[in-house]
Scaffold this motif. Structure first.
Motif, mmCIF file in Angstrom:
data_model
loop_
_atom_site.group_PDB
_atom_site.id
_atom_site.type_symbol
_atom_site.label_atom_id
_atom_site.label_comp_id
_atom_site.label_asym_id
_atom_site.label_seq_id
_atom_site.Cartn_x
_atom_site.Cartn_y
_atom_site.Cartn_z
ATOM 1 N N UNK A 229 64.324 32.308 21.294
ATOM 2 C CA UNK A 229 63.453 31.143 21.199
ATOM 3 C C UNK A 229 64.232 29.907 20.775
ATOM 4 N N UNK A 230 65.238 30.096 19.916
ATOM 5 C CA UNK A 230 66.055 28.968 19.480
ATOM 6 C C UNK A 230 66.858 28.395 20.640
ATOM 7 N N UNK A 231 67.351 29.262 21.537
ATOM 8 C CA UNK A 231 68.060 28.783 22.718
ATOM 9 C C UNK A 231 67.131 27.977 23.616
ATOM 10 N N UNK B 246 63.274 42.467 20.574
ATOM 11 C CA UNK B 246 62.588 41.475 21.383
ATOM 12 C C UNK B 246 61.851 40.452 20.519
ATOM 13 N N UNK B 247 61.980 40.591 19.206
ATOM 14 C CA UNK B 247 61.228 39.707 18.308
ATOM 15 C C UNK B 247 61.693 38.265 18.400
ATOM 16 N N UNK B 248 62.944 38.042 18.824
ATOM 17 C CA UNK B 248 63.475 36.676 18.891
ATOM 18 C C UNK B 248 63.306 36.038 20.261
ATOM 19 N N UNK C 156 58.578 32.585 23.008
ATOM 20 C CA UNK C 156 57.145 32.742 23.155
ATOM 21 C C UNK C 156 56.641 31.764 24.214
ATOM 22 N N UNK C 157 55.369 31.840 24.510
ATOM 23 C CA UNK C 157 54.832 31.020 25.591
ATOM 24 C C UNK C 157 54.993 29.524 25.309
ATOM 25 N N UNK C 158 54.830 29.128 24.037
ATOM 26 C CA UNK C 158 54.979 27.700 23.723
ATOM 27 C C UNK C 158 56.415 27.234 23.932
#
Length: 557
Positions: free
Chosen positions: A322-324, A353-355, A358-360
Motif C-alpha cells: 500500500x505504501x508503494x 497479504x496484510x500490506x 486496499x481499494x482506496x
C-alpha cells in the motif's frame, strides 16, 4: 536478396556486360563514396569497397541476409559487427557447455557497444530427460555458428515441488540429478560471460535478463544446498551480483531494467548502485525473483521514491505494498501506465497479504494514472486469496491463472467479469492436472456459465484461452457468438471440451463437426480446438509466456 560471393570477371571483347551486383547495390543505396566508381578498366572486387559503403548496404538487409552477405570476404565479415548495425541484441540461449565459446565470441564483438540487450537462458525442465543439443541464438549469434533448439515444458516434477512448497501433504520433490547440477554450473558461467562483457558499456539503454532455469527454483526445489555443490563458498554468485551492481553503477543512459527469475542475481541492495540521475529517468523496472527468503523484498517504497519517471513496473504481488501505491500516486511521480504483478503461492506462504494495497489505494493510484492498466499472473493461488487480492478499483486488463494443485472457482471468474468488464482484454485459465479423466467444472448452474458471462460482460475481451477446465460445447458456441470477430484468439484444448448427452445422442448430427462449424460462424473465421497442447507456450511454458507478454505489455505504452 543481394549476393556478394565473387569478384567481377575480366573484361572480354564484345558488347559491355551489365553492371555487376555490387555496383547495382551501391547505386540502389544512394549517393556515397562509391557513386562515381567506374566499372571499366581494372577489375574491382567486393573486398575493395570502403567499409562505410559496406555498412550502409548491410543496413538495408534483414539479419539473416546480412549474415549470409558477410561470407563474401574477410573485409565484409569485419564490417558485420559495426556498432550501428547492432543497436539491439536479443539472444535465446540453451544452457549448454557448447554455448559458451559462441556466446563469448558474440559478446566480445557486441557487448561493449550494444544499446539494447535481451538474454533468455532456457533449460530443460525434466531432470531425467536427455539434454537437447544446439541452441537458438537470434540475430548476430548465427555468425558465431549457433545451432537451433526448442524449449521445454513443465511437468510432474514441478507439480510435486509445488505441492511440497504449498504444504499440501505431497511427497518431497526428488533430488536434483547430476545433469541438473551440471546445468546449474553452466548457467552460472554463461551469466558471468554476459555480465562481464557489458560491465563497462555506458551506452546501454535497455537490459533484460530472463532465467527460465529457475522454473523449479520458483517451487522451492533449487536451494542453497544445491548451489553449494556447484558454487562452493558462493564465489560465483557473489561475483555475478557484484557485476550486476557494477553495470548499474556504470550506466549513464539506462532507461529499461528487467530481471526475471534469474537465480539470485538481484539482491535487496542492487538498486542502490544506480545513481540518482539514472534512477530519476528510469522508465521501466521489472524485478521478479521468488528466491528471496522471508519478508525480504527487492525494492522498498523508500527506494521507489527515486524512480519518479517510472511508466512501467513489474513486481511480485507481495512486494507491491500500500505504501508503494501511495508513492506512485503522488503528484511528483509521472503517471504509471503499466503494472504487472506475479502472485505466487510460495510468496504468499512466506510473505503476508496484510500490506497489499486496499481499494482506496487503487483509487488514488488511478486518479493520478488515468491510463494505468494491470496484468496479473497467479500461480497456484487459492480462490480465497484471489478474492482478497482482486479489489474493485484495479484497472485489470489481463489475468492469467496457472495451477498444478489448486483450481480457480467459478466465484472468482464471476467476480472478474463483474468488476473488470470495462478493462479486461485477456483471460487465460490453465490447470495442469495429472488426472485427465475429469476436469473441474466452473458452472454450478448450467444456465449461468461463468465463462459465458465473462464473454457477455467484458465487451473488450480479445483473448480467451482455457485448458484443464470443462468447457461445454454449447457454452463455447455462445462465447463465439457473443464476442464474434472481436475475439481475436480463442484457444481451448480438445480434452477440455465436453458435450451434453443430448448432443451425443443425436444420430443425425456429428457433435464435433457441428461445434467447429458453429464456433467458426460465430467468430467469422475458421476455428479448431487445440489438438496438441505442446504447440502453445501459453499452456506449456507459462513463466516464459508471462515474461514475454509482460515485456510487450510494457512496451505497448
Amino acid at each position: 536478396m543481394l549476393l556478394f560471393l565473387s569478384q567481377e570477371p575480366e573484361a572480354r571483347p564484345g558488347p559491355p556486360p551489365p553492371p555487376p551486383p555490387v555496383a547495382a547495390a551501391a547505386a540502389a543505396a544512394g549517393p556515397g563514396p562509391a557513386a562515381g566508381m567506374s566499372v571499366c578498366g581494372e577489375a574491382v572486387g567486393a573486398g575493395s569497397l570502403p567499409s562505410e559503403l559496406v555498412v550502409h548496404i548491410f543496413s538495408f538487409l534483414a539479419g539473416p541476409d546480412r549474415l549470409r552477405a558477410s561470407a563474401a570476404c574477410s573485409h565484409w565479415r569485419e564490417c558485420l559487427f559495426y556498432p550501428a548495425l547492432w543497436p539491439r541484441l536479443r539472444l535465446s540461449l540453451r544452457v549448454s557447455p557448447a554455448e559458451r565459446p559462441r556466446l563469448e565470441f558474440l559478446m566480445r564483438k557486441c557487448g561493449w557497444f550494444v544499446r539494447e540487450l535481451r538474454v533468455q537462458f532456457a533449460a530443460d525442465n525434466y531432470p531425467s530427460a536427455s539434454p537437447s543439443p544446439g541452441a537458438a541464438v537470434t540475430g548476430a549469434a548465427a555468425a558465431a555458428g549457433a545451432g537451433g533448439g526448442g524449449g521445454g515444458g513443465e511437468g510432474p516434477v514441478v507439480a510435486a515441488a509445488s505441492a511440497a512448497a504449498a504444504g499440501g501433504g505431497g511427497e518431497a520433490p526428488p533430488p536434483l540429478c547430476p545433469r541438473w547440477l551440471d546445468l546449474l554450473r553452466t548457467y552460472l558461467e554463461l551469466v558471468l560471460c554476459v555480465l562481464s562483457s557489458v560491465r563497462n558499456n555506458r551506452n546501454l539503454q535497455k537490459l533484460s535478463l530472463f532465467g527460465d532455469i529457475s522454473i523449479l527454483q520458483q517451487h522451492g526445489s533449487i536451494s542453497n544446498t544445491y548451489l553449494g555443490k556447484v558454487d562452493p563458498d558462493g564465489k560465483k554468485i557473489k561475483q555475478i551480483q557484484q557485476l550486476f551492481e557494477e553495470i548499474l553503477g556504470n550506466s549513464r543512459q539506462l532507461k529499461w531494467l528487467s530481471c526475471g527469475f534469474m537465480l539470485q542475481i538481484v539482491t535487496p541492495t542492487s538498486l542502490a548502485s544506480l545513481s540518482n540521475p539514472i534512477a530519476n529517468t528510469m522508465e521501466h523496472l521489472s524485478l521478479l525473483d521468488n528466491h528471496i527468503p522471508g519478508n525480504t523484498t527487492l525494492i522498498t517504497a523508500v527506494e521507489l521514491e527515486r524512480f519518479v519517471n517510472l511508466r512501467s513496473l513489474a513486481l511480485d504481488f507481495c512486494d507491491f505494498t500500500a505504501e508503494m501505491a501511495r508513492v506512485l500516486a503522488d503528484s511528483n511521480h509521472v503517471p504509471l501506465h503499466r503494472l504487472s504483478l506475479l502472485v505466487h503461492s510460495v510468496s504468499i506462504m512466506h510473505k503476508s497479504l496484510d500490506s497489499m494495497p486496499e481499494d482506496e489505494n487503487w483509487k488514488a493510484l488511478t486518479r493520478n494514472s488515468t491510463n494505468l492498466r494491470v496484468y496479473i499472473m497467479a500461480f497456484d493461488v487459492k480462490s480465497d486469496d484471489m478474492l482478497r487480492i482482486l479489489k474493485p478499483s484495479i484497472p485489470l486488463e489481463r489475468i492469467h491463472f496457472d495451477s498444478y494443485i489448486t483450481c480457480v472457482s467459478g466465484a472468482v471468474v464471476d467476480l472478474i467479469s463483474r468488476q473488470y468488464d470495462k478493462f479486461l482484454t485477456h483471460f487465460i485459465l490453465m490447470n495442469d492436472v495429472i488426472d485427465m479423466s475429469g476436469f473441474p467444472d466452473l458452472s454450478d448452474n448450467r444456465n449461468e456459465d461463468p465463462l459465458v458471462l465473462l464473454a457477455w460482460r467484458c465487451t473488450r475481451l480479445s483473448l480467451l484461452a482455457v485448458h484443464g477446465y470443462t468447457v461445454w460445447a454449447h457454452n463455447l458456441i455462445a462465447i463465439a457468438r457473443l464476442r464474434g470477430s472481436d475475439l481475436k484468439v480463442l484457444e481451448v484444448t480438445e480434452e477440455s471440451i465436453d458435450f451434453d448427452q443430448g448432443e451425443l445422442a443425436d444420430q443425425d448430427v456429428d457433435p464435433v463437426h457441428n461445434l467447429i462449424e458453429q464456433v467458426s460462424l460465430g467468430l467469422g473465421r475458421p476455428w479448431h480446438a487445440v489438438m496438441d497442447i505442446e504447440l502453445l507456450s501459453v499452456f506449456t511454458e507459462p513463466t516464459r509466456h508471462f515474461y514475454r507478454e509482460m515485456q510487450s505489455f510494457s512496451e505497448g505504452i
